[in-house]
Design a protein around this motif. Structure first.
Motif, PDB file in Angstrom:
ATOM      1  N   LEU A   1       0.825  -1.204   0.000  1.00 27.17           N
ATOM      2  CA  LEU A   1       0.000   0.000   0.000  1.00 27.17           C
ATOM      3  C   LEU A   1       0.858   1.253   0.000  1.00 27.17           C
ATOM      4  O   LEU A   1       0.598   2.211  -0.735  1.00 27.17           O
ATOM      5  N   PHE A   2       1.895   1.263   0.827  1.00 23.75           N
ATOM      6  CA  PHE A   2       2.750   2.434   0.892  1.00 23.75           C
ATOM      7  C   PHE A   2       3.551   2.612  -0.386  1.00 23.75           C
ATOM      8  O   PHE A   2       3.748   3.735  -0.859  1.00 23.75           O
ATOM      9  N   ALA A   3       4.023   1.541  -0.959  1.00 23.94           N
ATOM     10  CA  ALA A   3       4.760   1.646  -2.221  1.00 23.94           C
ATOM     11  C   ALA A   3       3.867   2.211  -3.323  1.00 23.94           C
ATOM     12  O   ALA A   3       4.295   3.049  -4.124  1.00 23.94           O
ATOM     13  N   CYS A   4       2.618   1.761  -3.361  1.00 31.45           N
ATOM     14  CA  CYS A   4       1.679   2.265  -4.366  1.00 31.45           C
ATOM     15  C   CYS A   4       1.286   3.711  -4.093  1.00 31.45           C
ATOM     16  O   CYS A   4       1.004   4.475  -5.017  1.00 31.45           O
ATOM     17  N   PHE A   5       1.267   4.089  -2.837  1.00 32.40           N
ATOM     18  CA  PHE A   5       0.919   5.460  -2.453  1.00 32.40           C
ATOM     19  C   PHE A   5       2.014   6.445  -2.845  1.00 32.40           C
ATOM     20  O   PHE A   5       1.746   7.521  -3.376  1.00 32.40           O
ATOM     21  N   VAL A   6       3.262   6.065  -2.603  1.00 31.94           N
ATOM     22  CA  VAL A   6       4.362   7.008  -2.764  1.00 31.94           C
ATOM     23  C   VAL A   6       5.013   6.924  -4.135  1.00 31.94           C
ATOM     24  O   VAL A   6       5.417   7.944  -4.699  1.00 31.94           O
ATOM     25  N   GLY A   7       5.123   5.719  -4.707  1.00 31.46           N
ATOM     26  CA  GLY A   7       5.810   5.573  -5.981  1.00 31.46           C
ATOM     27  C   GLY A   7       5.279   6.482  -7.075  1.00 31.46           C
ATOM     28  O   GLY A   7       6.027   7.285  -7.658  1.00 31.46           O
ATOM     29  N   PRO A   8       3.984   6.429  -7.392  1.00 28.71           N
ATOM     30  CA  PRO A   8       3.448   7.338  -8.412  1.00 28.71           C
ATOM     31  C   PRO A   8       3.577   8.799  -8.033  1.00 28.71           C
ATOM     32  O   PRO A   8       3.737   9.672  -8.903  1.00 28.71           O
ATOM     33  N   ALA A   9       3.510   9.101  -6.743  1.00 35.85           N
ATOM     34  CA  ALA A   9       3.633  10.495  -6.305  1.00 35.85           C
ATOM     35  C   ALA A   9       4.980  11.083  -6.715  1.00 35.85           C
ATOM     36  O   ALA A   9       5.072  12.257  -7.103  1.00 35.85           O
ATOM     37  N   LEU A  10       6.039  10.280  -6.634  1.00 40.08           N
ATOM     38  CA  LEU A  10       7.354  10.746  -7.058  1.00 40.08           C
ATOM     39  C   LEU A  10       7.367  11.085  -8.548  1.00 40.08           C
ATOM     40  O   LEU A  10       7.983  12.061  -8.975  1.00 40.08           O
ATOM     41  N   LEU A  11       6.667  10.291  -9.334  1.00 34.77           N
ATOM     42  CA  LEU A  11       6.663  10.493 -10.781  1.00 34.77           C
ATOM     43  C   LEU A  11       5.873  11.740 -11.192  1.00 34.77           C
ATOM     44  O   LEU A  11       6.228  12.390 -12.179  1.00 34.77           O
ATOM     45  N   VAL A  12       4.805  12.061 -10.458  1.00 36.09           N
ATOM     46  CA  VAL A  12       3.954  13.184 -10.868  1.00 36.09           C
ATOM     47  C   VAL A  12       4.411  14.516 -10.297  1.00 36.09           C
ATOM     48  O   VAL A  12       3.826  15.551 -10.610  1.00 36.09           O
ATOM     49  N   MET A  13       5.452  14.525  -9.477  1.00 35.49           N
ATOM     50  CA  MET A  13       5.897  15.777  -8.881  1.00 35.49           C
ATOM     51  C   MET A  13       6.235  16.839  -9.928  1.00 35.49           C
ATOM     52  O   MET A  13       5.775  17.989  -9.832  1.00 35.49           O
TER      53      MET A  13
END
Length: 452
Positions: free
Chosen positions: A267-279
């Motif tokens: 859950l945390f990997a899915c929460f944060v991983g895409p967030a890094l890409l969309v910054m």
């Protein structure tokens, strides 16, 4: 060094951003693991556990403005803020490890050490958040600086939030596992402390302006800044919604996804991983449509995806994880634009009053944010108690009824979605934009020149 109007050096941006390892780790791990640690390892009843988590954070509402005023009045060869980054950061690391050291299996011990850690954290976070308003007076550069900071914040959330449960399980769950996890997170905090202190050694410190005479006067002045108060109220409410979801990660993974071993980490990997890409994408969106509209957009993305996750019992796990990634994308935007709008409010006040009081504004901001983050586990704990969640002192969750699992589902999805969306109504009337800030800054400069 005076305010620069040009871009900050990359080393300064990176150094400042590393402080998010401290704020990210402390903001994430207690909200993620402290409540289940109390209910499923120490056997504390859910309602009481919620109060034990809430009370120390609520203390920050009182201590953060004091920390801000102290840092406003500090004068050292390292500047006003940086000494606190070093001293308070070291204290946070040591005390955090002590929270989970568990020399005795007592909820009171946890509450007291958490209180001490929260106090030390106030003296790190408030000066840290005050620095951007003094490092640059450029409207766009503040967004860039916050983009760097939130990118590292996302990494901190990923590393601390995803790996803390892994470390706990690797060392046998229960007290031994949590003790090892506390040391692991303390090491992350030490890295962030060193990075932010040494990395900002050449950061501009801005013009030192006269501060208001008393804390009461400063608080009254902050209250007159309508843009700040609107943004603050919105951020507090949204922090409560986000923290409610965060507090439910472990419970959601165990009771809804039925994956107690790896569910929290995924859950945390899915929460944060895409967030890094969309910054970088959020940064471009902000440049095109403005910070306020971007803040609204990112909040609605968060709320919409969180609401859809209420369908988790009938969705495949892959779909739930995809929705979690969308929630993370919305969260990234909320952080970038909320934190980029805060220095605008501070700069507007400095231009309006001619006084240096960034620490008071950031003290109120961090107090409010911390209180919101503390409310989240409290809200989730009340839902657990209301829906009949059963505590355990074995280190693993007890068997739960369908009603209890429904409480977990609502607390993780629908409740955070509603809270985050409704908070946007408080931003009606927020009117700070680049043109208005520029005109204020020019007027302040001319006034200072006439005075000289």
């Amino acid at each position: 060094m005076n305010h620069p109007s040009q871009s900050l050096p990359g080393r300064v941006r990176a150094g400042y951003a590393l402080g998010s390892l401290v704020t990210g780790a402390f903001g994430t791990v207690p909200g993620l693991l402290l409540l289940p640690y109390l209910t499923d390892t120490l056997g504390v009843a859910a309602g009481i556990a919620g109060l034990l988590v809430l009370a120390p954070k609520a203390w920050d509402v009182l201590i953060n403005p004091v920390a801000g005023r102290i840092s406003d009045r500090t004068r050292t060869r390292w500047g006003a803020r940086r000494p606190f980054l070093l001293g308070a950061g070291l204290a946070v690391a040591l005390l955090f490890a002590a929270i989970f050291a568990a020399p005795i299996k007592s909820g009171v011990y946890v509450a007291l050490t958490f209180l001490a850690t929260a106090t030390a954290y106030a003296f790190y976070q408030v000066p840290y958040v005050a620095m951007p308003a003094e490092m640059t007076d450029d409207y766009t550069e503040r967004t860039r600086l916050m983009t760097w900071r939130v990118a590292i914040l996302a990494v901190a959330i990923l590393v601390s939030g995803a790996l803390a449960p892994v470390v706990t399980k690797q060392f046998g769950d229960g007290v031994p596992g949590h003790r090892a996890m506390g040391v692991f997170v303390a090491m992350l905090i030490l890295i962030g402390t060193a990075g932010s202190f040494f990395g900002t050694s050449r950061a501009p410190t801005g013009r030192v302006l006269e501060s208001e005479a008393s804390l009461k006067t400063q608080l009254r002045t902050a209250g007159r800044n309508k843009a700040f108060t609107r943004l603050l109220v919105c951020f507090i409410i949204q922090a409560a919604g986000i923290a409610t979801m965060l507090a439910g990660v472990s419970y959601f993974a165990t009771q809804v996804l039925r994956d107690p071993d790896t569910g929290s980490t995924v859950l945390f990997a899915c929460f944060v991983g895409p967030a890094l890409l969309v910054m970088p994408l959020w940064s471009r969106v902000g440049a095109k449509i403005g910070k306020l509209r971007s803040y609204f957009l990112s909040s609605l993305v968060f709320a919409g995806a969180a609401a859809l996750m209420a369908l988790a019992p009938v969705l495949p796990a892959a779909a739930v994880y995809v929705l979690t990634g969308v929630v993370g994308c919305g969260y990234a935007g909320q952080q970038v634009f909320g934190l980029a709008m805060l220095p605008d409010c501070i700069a507007y006040d400095a231009a309006r009053t001619g006084r240096r009081q960034a620490g008071v504004f950031t003290g109120l901001w961090t107090a409010g944010e911390t209180f919101g983050l503390a409310l989240g586990p409290g809200i989730f704990a009340l839902l657990l108690a209301a829906f009949g969640y059963v505590s355990s002192d074995s280190g693993t969750a007890a068997a739960q009824t369908d009603t209890a699992r429904l409480g977990v589902l609502l607390g993780f999805t629908v409740v955070p979605a509603i809270v985050v969306a409704l908070a946007l109504f408080t931003l009606r009337g927020y009117d700070l934009d680049e043109e208005r800030l520029s005109s204020r800054s020019e007027g302040q400069g001319e006034a200072l020149e006439r005075t000289a």
